[in-house]
Design a protein around this motif. Structure first.
Motif: not given
Length: 831
Positions: A372-373, A380-383, A385-389, A407-409
């Motif tokens: 986790d960051m 968290d959702g934006d963060l 999303e950017e990490v996955a991309e 884990s939630k994402h």
């Protein structure tokens, strides 16, 4: 910023008329592209490389917006748009300034000779509970680093912390216009980057320009020259302005805003007592070195200025943790490579680490283990999303996500079908199930926030070879490469020597760095060295200096280029080339101009030229020779004679060649002492590893290696007892003797025994006692009372240069460095 605003800020000419899109990413390196659709490539013209040469590469990777300053055939780039300016670096500064002016948040600007990055990172740790902080990534404090740092500023941030450095007059005014800090910290003044300044006072006054419009300035009065310059600056420059510059000083010696009353050190911590606003206050920090104490007091001043309660300050200071200033590259289990970047986890440092991971071509797969960051400030959702991309764009095979937030994402990561994602809610859960996951022949990035204790994972993944390690600083090698590159005119190419296991420093890891840095040629001594590099993914041209005729077929198979030094070797290679139906294969002709080792003698040229006229199996891509005495003025006459021979012989050869080859003559010392002999290419060897035989650039070179071992056992022995084989170490006093895990099988010379050398224990010299054994030796640590079993021992490094060991052994640094055994584990760090 949208493109129209960028046009206004830079006063650029649009070619053609641009479509107004939002630009999210500024690029200066075509190798590090994350989001090409919303990126703008800025073609910076450097001293040795011109960004305009890499427009093609950026375009092929999807970039469609470019900032240029040279005439460019824009018509060949379909759907691309160009912004043309007079100078792209100036335009980058203008763009960053315009971006900064959109935000009205307090900004802390940090300058000084040392401690800038530590102070910045510690302030981030200390103030993250109160502010959403934007800060410089790593040590981005240069004329390019400052604007790129500020570009990352976004609407959700409430505090900026940036560092700014300079190397010559005139630079700080540009950084000040970009940062426009409200609060300044001047850490200290030293000798770093002094080459461009007349004296320290000129350098201090240049740095003070950063605080031209600041409201507060924090510094230590005990730096006498610094204090004098700041007092003068306040009285002569800032006096009478509408907003005078207020100083927040600290001192151990005189009255100050924060008067330090006492500094009490223990082995692992320090208590610092002071008086502020007539009240006694104190902090405890988990460090005891002087640099950390100074850095912590600077941070303490900031927290007092921000009116953080004393109890909160004390609590936070006690929780300070070391700043991860570097990536570590380690050998892992089952042929894995581990990149250890733990203790620090945010988007920018993740991108830097992923870029480094992407450079590791020696493995078919790449895995990221991510926590986790924390303290990011984004939803968290934006963060994530950017990490996955970001991760999916880097061709990662697998990501192992550790933490409740990650884990939630799960769906965010699993929508990227090519990215295999595995989730654990804690490090402990991962460790329990780690045996179910296979790690084999892959590069693994460990990227975790400190709270997740990823060092536990690193211990299980790291290959256990030997307690003695050679730590190689890749950033120092890059620095040394740049020092020599800066001496070369733009057309001159660079050949880098990676023979003899890169002078003992490692093979693939060094070659990979050099390939990424754009070195034109690599050179090895034997075919096996070149084959190993090819197997590890090195694609740069490789010359083999001592090819064996029996291995010519393997050379051709692995695209290795032989040195041809005799008619016999030419005939043997030609025969193999014909057998394999190969034509115009690149080779390098070696001439003997006086070294008398390998090479064609002048009387052999007619036969060689006759052969070259009709030989279609080969293509001569370079002609070279080797100087016998480039390091000494005593041999300058002989060097000039060798150069004349080389000129005459190479000119004669080139008359029969269909294409003009590269010519090269000088080695590392020749680069510094004989610029008139650069020809088309130079060969950089020992200089890259930190040694300048001429001493002309030694002050600019950095030590690249630190050899470390550990104390295995400590004994208390009486006077008259003996230590080691043949009872050679006789003690003349009661002594404390430490056995350390290094011996002559590791490359530590037997000549170092019996007091002829020493190592450093807790920074203090510990003489070698008795004879050096095969696997260990003994040190006299009498008087080093805090030494304990398991403590680190420095065999050579910054404080004990390898040149000193060479003097003790009556040899040269080459021999010491190349003699370090392969059983000594190599750890690579990238700062």
């Amino acid at each position: 910023m949208n493109l129209n605003d960028i046009l206004k800020a830079t006063k650029a000419e649009a070619i053609p008329e641009v479509k107004d899109i939002d630009i999210a990413e500024l690029l200066i390196d075509s190798r590090k592209i994350v989001n090409p659709a919303r990126a703008m490539f800025i073609a910076i013209k450097g001293s040795h490389r011109d960004g305009h040469q890499f427009i093609d590469d950026a375009y092929e990777k999807g970039v469609r917006t470019f900032l240029i300053s040279e005439e460019t055939d824009t018509a060949k780039y379909k759907d691309a748009q160009f912004l043309k300016v007079t100078d792209t670096l100036t335009a980058l500064h203008q763009l960053a300034t315009a971006h900064r002016n959109q935000f009205h948040i307090p900004v802390i600007g940090i300058t000084g000779s040392n401690g800038k990055t530590i102070v910045k990172e510690w302030l981030f740790q200390l103030l993250s509970e109160n502010y959403k902080i934007i800060r410089s990534p790593k040590s981005y404090n240069s004329q390019i680093g400052v604007p790129l740092s500020v570009w990352r500023m976004q609407a959700h941030h409430t505090l900026g912390i940036f560092e700014a450095g300079i190397s010559q007059p005139g630079e700080m005014s540009r950084s000040e216009r970009i940062l426009h800090p409200d609060i300044g910290i001047f850490t200290n003044i030293g000798e770093a980057h002094s080459e461009g300044f007349l004296n320290n006072r000129q350098k201090i006054n240049e740095k003070l320009i950063l605080f031209r419009h600041a409201k507060e300035l924090i510094y230590c009065k005990d730096h006498h020259e610094l204090n004098e310059c700041i007092v003068q600056y306040c009285h002569q420059i800032r006096s009478g302005e509408e907003d005078d510059l207020k100083v927040f000083t600290w001192s151990q010696k005189s009255e100050a805003t924060l008067r330090i009353q006492g500094i009490d050190k223990s082995s692992n911590s320090t208590t610092i007592r002071g008086v502020y606003e007539e009240r006694e206050i104190a902090i405890l920090i988990p460090f005891s070195d002087n640099a950390s104490i100074e850095n912590a007091i600077h941070c303490w001043c900031v927290l007092l200025l921000f009116k953080i309660e004393d109890s909160q300050i004390a609590e936070r200071m006690a929780r300070l943790h070391p700043v991860a200033m570097r990536l570590e590259l380690l050998h892992g289990v089952d042929n894995c490579t581990i990149i250890n970047d733990t203790y620090n986890s945010d988007l920018t440092s993740l991108q830097i680490a992923l870029d480094f991971l992407e450079q590791q071509k020696q493995h078919p797969r790449r895995t990221v283990i991510l926590s986790d960051m924390l303290q990011i400030g984004k939803p968290d959702g934006d963060l994530y999303e950017e990490v996955a991309e970001l991760v999916s764009q880097k061709n990662i095979y697998r990501i192992i996500c550790i933490g409740v937030a990650l884990s939630k994402h799960k769906p965010t990561f699993r929508k990227h079908k090519k990215l295999r994602s595995i989730f654990f809610k804690s490090t402990e859960e991962f460790l329990k199930k780690m045996h179910m996951i296979t790690f084999e022949n892959e590069a693994i990035l460990l990227k975790g926030a400190r709270a997740f204790r990823f060092e536990k994972i690193e211990k299980l993944l790291e290959q256990k070879i030997h307690k003695t390690v050679l730590e190689i600083n890749l950033s120092a090698i890059q620095n040394n490469l740049n020092v020599y590159r800066a001496l070369l005119p733009a057309p001159v190419k660079m050949m880098a020597m990676v023979k003899a296991y890169s002078y003992g420093s490692g093979s693939y890891e060094i070659a990979n760095l050099l390939q990424f840095a754009g070195v034109d040629y690599l050179t090895v001594a034997y075919v096996d060295e070149g084959v190993a590099l090819r197997k590890a993914g090195i694609s740069a041209p490789i010359m083999v200096m001592s090819p064996e005729a029996g291995a010519f077929d393997r050379m051709i198979s692995w695209k290795l280029e032989p040195e041809i030094f005799s008619i016999y070797s030419l005939q043997q290679f030609t025969e193999i080339a014909h057998t394999l139906n190969v034509s115009h294969y690149p080779v390098h002709i070696k001439l003997d101009t006086g070294m008398h080792r390998l090479g064609f003698m002048p009387h052999e040229l007619p036969e060689l030229m006759a052969e070259l006229k009709v030989n279609t199996a080969i293509k001569v891509v370079s002609i070279f020779s080797h100087l016998a005495g480039s390091d000494s003025a005593d041999f300058d006459g002989f060097t000039a004679e060798q150069a004349r021979n080389f000129d005459n012989m190479s000119q004669e050869l080139m008359q029969v060649l269909p294409t003009r080859p590269l010519r090269h003559l000088v080695n590392s010392t020749g680069i510094t002492r004989h610029p008139e002999l650069y020809y088309d290419m130079v060969r950089l060897g020992i200089g890259m590893y930190g040694f300048d035989g001429s001493d002309k650039v030694q002050h600019q070179l950095q030590n690249i290696g630190t050899l470390k071992t550990t104390i295995a056992q400590i004994k208390e022995l009486k006077a008259g007892e003996t230590v080691g084989y043949s009872r050679k170490g006789k003690l003349e006093r009661d002594s404390r003797i430490a056995t350390v895990s290094i011996g002559y099988a590791d490359g530590y010379f037997r000549d170092f025994g019996n007091g002829n050398a020493h190592m450093l224990v807790h920074g203090k010299p510990a003489p070698v006692v008795g004879a050096v054994c095969m696997d260990m030796c003994m040190l006299d640590i009498t008087g080093i009372d805090n030494a304990a079993v398991g403590d680190e021992v420095i065999v050579f490094g910054n404080e004990l240069p390898i040149g000193q060991l060479a003097d003790w052994a009556k040899t040269i640094p080459y021999e010491v460095l190349t003699g370090i055994s392969q059983r000594v584990n190599r750890i690579y760090v990238n700062e």
